[in-house]
Motif scaffolding. Sequence first.
Motif, short mmCIF file in Angstrom:
data_model
loop_
_atom_site.label_atom_id
_atom_site.label_comp_id
_atom_site.label_asym_id
_atom_site.label_seq_id
_atom_site.Cartn_x
_atom_site.Cartn_y
_atom_site.Cartn_z
N GLY A 1 -4.37 5.12 -3.36
CA GLY A 1 -4.47 4.74 -4.78
C GLY A 1 -3.71 3.45 -5.02
N TRP A 2 -3.69 3.02 -6.28
CA TRP A 2 -2.95 1.79 -6.61
C TRP A 2 -1.48 1.92 -6.28
CZ3 TRP A 2 -4.99 -2.81 -8.08
CH2 TRP A 2 -6.30 -2.83 -8.58
N ASP A 3 -0.98 3.17 -6.31
CA ASP A 3 0.45 3.35 -6.05
C ASP A 3 0.71 3.84 -4.63
OD1 ASP A 3 -0.44 5.95 -6.25
OD2 ASP A 3 1.21 6.63 -7.52
N ASP A 4 -0.26 3.64 -3.74
CA ASP A 4 0.01 3.94 -2.33
C ASP A 4 1.23 3.11 -1.91
OD1 ASP A 4 -0.11 3.49 0.63
OD2 ASP A 4 -1.88 4.76 0.47
N PRO A 5 2.22 3.74 -1.25
CA PRO A 5 3.45 3.01 -0.93
C PRO A 5 3.25 1.79 -0.02
CG PRO A 5 3.82 5.37 -0.81
CD PRO A 5 2.33 5.19 -0.96
N ARG A 6 2.07 1.63 0.54
CA ARG A 6 1.84 0.42 1.35
C ARG A 6 1.32 -0.74 0.52
NH1 ARG A 6 -2.13 3.41 5.31
NH2 ARG A 6 -2.51 4.41 3.29
N MET A 7 0.96 -0.47 -0.72
CA MET A 7 0.37 -1.51 -1.56
C MET A 7 1.46 -2.45 -2.08
SD MET A 7 -3.00 -1.17 -2.11
CE MET A 7 -3.64 -1.22 -3.80
N PRO A 8 1.11 -3.73 -2.31
CA PRO A 8 2.10 -4.66 -2.87
C PRO A 8 2.15 -4.56 -4.39
CG PRO A 8 0.07 -5.83 -2.47
CD PRO A 8 -0.18 -4.40 -2.02
N THR A 9 1.58 -3.48 -4.93
CA THR A 9 1.65 -3.28 -6.37
C THR A 9 3.06 -2.85 -6.76
OG1 THR A 9 0.92 -1.03 -5.97
CG2 THR A 9 -0.76 -2.59 -6.70
N ILE A 10 3.42 -3.11 -8.00
CA ILE A 10 4.74 -2.68 -8.45
C ILE A 10 4.82 -1.16 -8.37
CG2 ILE A 10 6.31 -2.62 -10.45
CD1 ILE A 10 5.40 -5.43 -11.13
N SER A 11 3.74 -0.47 -8.74
CA SER A 11 3.78 0.99 -8.69
C SER A 11 3.87 1.49 -7.25
CB SER A 11 2.57 1.59 -9.42
OG SER A 11 1.38 0.99 -8.97
N GLY A 12 3.24 0.78 -6.32
CA GLY A 12 3.32 1.16 -4.91
C GLY A 12 4.73 0.96 -4.36
N MET A 13 5.30 -0.19 -4.68
CA MET A 13 6.63 -0.49 -4.17
C MET A 13 7.68 0.44 -4.78
SD MET A 13 6.54 -4.66 -3.83
CE MET A 13 6.19 -4.96 -5.54
N ARG A 14 7.43 0.82 -6.02
CA ARG A 14 8.33 1.76 -6.68
C ARG A 14 8.29 3.13 -5.99
NH1 ARG A 14 7.17 3.03 -12.98
NH2 ARG A 14 8.76 4.58 -13.34
N ARG A 15 7.05 3.56 -5.68
CA ARG A 15 6.89 4.85 -5.01
C ARG A 15 7.46 4.79 -3.59
NH1 ARG A 15 1.18 8.12 -4.40
NH2 ARG A 15 2.05 9.82 -3.15
N ARG A 16 7.40 3.63 -3.00
CA ARG A 16 7.94 3.44 -1.65
C ARG A 16 9.46 3.52 -1.66
NH1 ARG A 16 5.60 -0.04 2.82
NH2 ARG A 16 7.29 -0.23 4.31
N GLY A 17 10.06 3.28 -2.82
CA GLY A 17 11.52 3.35 -2.92
C GLY A 17 12.19 2.00 -3.07
N TYR A 18 11.41 0.93 -3.24
CA TYR A 18 12.03 -0.39 -3.44
C TYR A 18 12.73 -0.39 -4.79
CZ TYR A 18 9.17 -2.45 0.38
OH TYR A 18 8.59 -2.76 1.58
N PRO A 19 14.01 -0.71 -4.83
CA PRO A 19 14.70 -0.73 -6.12
C PRO A 19 14.28 -1.95 -6.94
CG PRO A 19 16.25 -0.68 -4.27
CD PRO A 19 14.91 -1.00 -3.71
N PRO A 20 14.20 -1.80 -8.26
CA PRO A 20 13.83 -2.95 -9.09
C PRO A 20 14.78 -4.13 -8.92
CG PRO A 20 14.47 -1.06 -10.46
CD PRO A 20 14.38 -0.58 -9.05
#
Length: 553
Positions: A276-295
């Motif tokens: 999906g758009w929030d797949d943790p491999r995506m460079p989307t903000i929602s993906g990176m968020r789900r991946r655990g990248y801190p804002p």
Amino acid sequence: MRAIVASDVEAGKHGGKVVTRFPPEPNGYLHLGHAKSICLNFGIAGENAGGVCHLRFDDTNPSAEEDEYVRAIQGDVRWLGFDWADNLFFASDYFDRLYGYALDLIRAGKAFVCDLDAEQIREYRGTLTEPGRDSPYRERSVEENLDLFQRMKAGEFAAGERVLRAKIDMASPIICMRDPVIYRIQHSSHHRTGDEWHIYPMYDFAHCLSDSIEGITHSLCTLEFADNKALYDWILDQLDVECHPQQIEFARLNLSHMVMSKRVLRRLVEEGHVSGWDDPRMPTISGMRRRGYPPSALRNFCEGVGVNRSDGTVQYDQLEAAVREDLNKHAPRVMAVLRPLKVVIENFPEDLTEELEAVNNPEDEAAGTRSVPFSRVLYIERDDFQEQPHKKFFRLAPGREVRLRYAYFVTCTDVIKDEASGEVIELRCTYDPATKGGDAPDGRKVKATLHWVSAAHCLEAEARLYDRLFSEADPFSGQDGTDLAAALNPASLEVVPKVLVEPSLVSAEPGGVCQFERLGYFCLDSDSGDGRLVFNRTVTLRDTWKKIEAKGR
Ligand code: ATP
Ligand code: MG
């Protein structure tokens, strides 16, 4: 860019005010490139006294836009740490005024209704080396233009039958100045205005006027709009507007091993290459968020790549380095075993559980300590044992003593194998009670410290180990992009169905990131719940790719 804004403020231009805007089209989720634009627009507004940044949805194309995206974009901007306060706007709120401006242009003889179809308009446009030709409809009278445009609005014509064009110069060296289309007929339903409109303004018309209506002082946009600046200024110059914002361009952000175009990201989702758009491999903000990248890591990254005027690609390493640097300071440490190997401490009492003190974050004393249960049966990482150790392997081997983190020194006394396969299935060890906490009173040293979990106390979890989505730094250099699958990194996701984690993780919160000691940073995924734990690997502890690439050379 910051210098331009600062000198404008000093010179009292725009009354000394700074008003910027972030203008996403709600036709997909935001990606890292948008994050750069958000940080820049909100950042510049925030740096100047009284500066404000608007969030404006550029929702002028009903066929691609949806409320779902409007909501997601707002959530993403907030999550990144920015606040538009009361300054939430929609270009669709200006449809009446934009229509009025179009009538003004027609009355001034600066716009005309054209009956050429899209194909013909393209033919008439000319090329970079050849001037275009005037449309046969260019000299229509103001009355006829007004009549036809009003009928376009009333829905009398089919899509594509007629358009409204600005009357500028078909010989202009700037192609977008060759009588650009400014309104087109579209009969689709708009996510906010429903079926009220049958005509919709084109980006170039809507954008400068929306900026002007909102009193934007500095309109920051990416370099591909450099040519459109002439049109931006032309439109505002023809019309009686109070505010004429200044467009300033900056380079798009591109990232190696990644693509940053909503069109391609949408294909990844729709063709099922990602979840999906929030797949943790995506460079989307929602993906990176789900991946655990801190804002805060994303903001630092955007700050670090800076603003420049030439397009370039930022290395993926640089993004990961920013994430690591942030997490190293803030993420609590825990112990987890990805590929477990059973260890029995033979001289440890059967029914005893010892609570040992473990440090939560060596980088942050305030993070305190926690207790970790230790017992007779443990699991260690399979990779931390070699039966016949390589000469540079200093971890556990038969007869060798190592430290178990926060616990004791242990020595391997016996190796038990599966009879059929010969695989090592269990190690027998002894521990030295005098080494509690991890130090020997007689000063003897060991060369390795291993992480572990207690078999009776640990929790089972699933781990998802992510890697770069695309194999090559520039995934589409050798192909046109039609075959996405060929460019994808087949190892971008490895699921380890059963890993063992220390019991404190029972209270992990979705989105919370911790360091699995010696393994990497992991974040509890939103698929967790009802006793199920799923961890995403946010980033490894070191840049393993650098090593692999160096070896390949
Ligand atoms: P895409 O090309 O991915 O579809 P877009 O430019 O069409 O993106 P918009 O929603 O129109 O997407 O973009 C909103 C804002 O974000 C614009 O001001 C645009 O310039 C900026 N932006 C988009 N992509 C990037 C990028 N890669 N780097 C920096 N800014 C970007
Ligand atoms: Mg766009």
